[in-house]
Scaffold this active site. Structure first.
Site, PDB file in Angstrom:
ATOM      1  NE  ARG A  82      -3.917  -1.341   0.143  1.00  0.00           N
ATOM      2  CZ  ARG A  82      -4.699  -2.632  -0.438  1.00  0.00           C
ATOM      3  NH1 ARG A  82      -3.763  -2.569  -1.735  1.00  0.00           N
ATOM      4  NH2 ARG A  82      -5.795  -2.758  -0.370  1.00  0.00           N
TER       5      ARG A  82
ATOM      6  CD  GLU B 175      -3.422   2.946  -4.983  1.00  0.00           C
ATOM      7  OE1 GLU B 175      -2.201   2.860  -4.253  1.00  0.00           O
ATOM      8  OE2 GLU B 175      -4.396   2.471  -5.136  1.00  0.00           O
TER       9      GLU B 175
ATOM     10  CG  HIS C 224      -3.229  -0.592  -6.528  1.00  0.00           C
ATOM     11  ND1 HIS C 224      -3.588   0.185  -5.661  1.00  0.00           N
ATOM     12  CD2 HIS C 224      -3.204  -2.089  -6.219  1.00  0.00           C
ATOM     13  CE1 HIS C 224      -3.871  -1.483  -4.813  1.00  0.00           C
ATOM     14  NE2 HIS C 224      -3.399  -2.596  -4.472  1.00  0.00           N
TER      15      HIS C 224
HETATM   16  C1  8YV Z   1      -7.407  -5.445  -5.180  1.00  0.00           C
HETATM   17  C2  8YV Z   1      -5.340  -5.607  -3.515  1.00  0.00           C
HETATM   18  O1  8YV Z   1      -7.783  -6.655  -5.581  1.00  0.00           O
HETATM   19  O2  8YV Z   1      -6.296  -7.615  -2.581  1.00  0.00           O
HETATM   20  C3  8YV Z   1      -5.887  -6.321  -2.616  1.00  0.00           C
HETATM   21  O3  8YV Z   1      -5.487  -5.870  -1.648  1.00  0.00           O
HETATM   22  O4  8YV Z   1      -4.812  -3.979  -3.200  1.00  0.00           O
HETATM   23  C4  8YV Z   1      -5.761  -5.649  -4.668  1.00  0.00           C
HETATM   24  O5  8YV Z   1      -4.955  -6.200  -5.432  1.00  0.00           O
HETATM   25  C5  8YV Z   1      -7.509  -4.742  -6.375  1.00  0.00           C
HETATM   26  O6  8YV Z   1      -7.466  -3.220  -6.195  1.00  0.00           O
HETATM   27  C6  8YV Z   1      -9.083  -4.414  -7.141  1.00  0.00           C
HETATM   28  O7  8YV Z   1      -9.537  -3.540  -5.931  1.00  0.00           O
END
Ligand code: 8YV
Length: 314
Positions: free
Chosen positions: A233, A262, A280
């Protein structure tokens, strides 16, 4: 019997909307996340939320729905969901672990190779004709046999480590407690870990306990010849310190899939030629996104069947 009414919060692929619509009466949230179009009767009727994205699902939003019973998150990270508030109201929350581990780890390795070997810039070098005009592209940095550090040895961190083994890398990691590993070296301090390695991967989950956990000292400890890869993150790294270090050369290079604000990332990133930037997309394959949607629906189905959630958070 009438279908349970749920709110689809965030974007949803057609292959998910269709099966959701078969089981539930769907209400939608527009891109600006406003709820003003929902009448008070509808808000009272909504008993579940299929949540996706990285905007906040805070207490105030949850409290718009007096009969909310379940929030099924599309993704493993649930740092934007106020789980404590959900628990206090008896709202069940689920996430989607495991199904995306491999894709995220694969992208982390791809970012390491792409950034160390200049793959993106080298492709542009070919396309722009600079190869013919100026000859060889700039030399890269060898990765096989180097030292790699992983901040956070959860599912994804471990999968990254396993992928690094065939590269002959000496693997180090940070976690609060030492873990059972195949001779990987544990560090209880992130700066100490960063100083010991050539490439640092950040793979801790987001949220208040990991905010800025990779700080200025750790970033600088990776060093002018080092590479920092973040697939976790934007919140886990002190982003101002990261930008300063990339600009000054105190940190050699970064490969980043996530950012603090983002998709409106800090414009300073765009001027850096030592940062590889991604939107992302670490779980962004058709296969995995379908698996995430299926697990989100399985959690909703379990809730409405009165069964324990498949992958509960609280
Ligand atoms: C999400 C993600 O799948 O799983 C997570 O925590 O950050 C991503 O892989 C994607 O952002 C869909 O919202």
């Amino acid at each position: 019997m009438s279908k349970p009414q749920i709110l689809v919060f965030g974007e949803c692929d057609d292959w998910d909307l269709q099966p959701l619509g078969e089981l539930y009466e769907l209400h939608y949230v527009p891109a600006d996340n406003s709820l003003g179009h929902l009448s008070s009767e509808t808000k009272e009727a909504i008993v579940g939320i299929a949540f996706r994205g990285h905007s906040q699902l805070n207490a105030a939003i949850m409290d718009e729905f007096p009969n909310l019973g379940v929030v099924a998150n599309y993704g493993v990270g649930y740092d934007t969901i106020d789980v404590a508030h959900a628990s206090s109201r008896g709202i069940k929350v689920s996430n989607t672990p495991d199904v995306l581990t491999e894709d995220v780890a694969d992208l982390a390795i791809g970012l390491m190779i792409a950034q160390s070997r200049g793959i993106v810039g080298a492709s542009a070098w070919v396309r722009s004709g600079e190869w013919q005009q100026h000859g060889e592209y700039r030399l890269g940095t060898k990765i096989s046999g180097k030292k790699a550090g992983i901040v956070g040895l959860g599912r994804i961190g471990r999968a990254i480590g396993e992928r690094l083994v065939p590269f002959g890398m000496d693997i180090h990691y940070y976690s609060r407690e030492e873990k059972d590993t195949p001779n990987w070296t544990h560090h209880g301090d992130i700066t100490e870990l960063a100083a010991a390695v050539d490439i640092l991967f950040v793979s801790v989950s987001g949220g208040p306990t990991t905010k800025g956990i990779v700080g200025k000292e750790a970033i600088e400890a990776v060093g002018p010849n080092g590479l920092l890869v973040n697939i976790s993150r934007g919140t886990t790294i002190d982003e101002g310190a990261l930008l300063d270090a990339l600009e000054s050369g105190a940190l050699g290079a970064a490969a980043l899939d996530v950012f603090l604000s983002e998709p409106n990332l800090d414009k300073r990133f765009l001027a850096l030629d030592n940062a590889l930037l991604q939107p992302h997309q670490s779980s962004g394959t058709v296969d995995t996104r379908k698996a995430i949607g299926a697990l989100q629906r399985a959690n909703l189905a379990a809730y409405f069947a009165g069964e324990p959630l498949v992958t509960p958070v609280n």
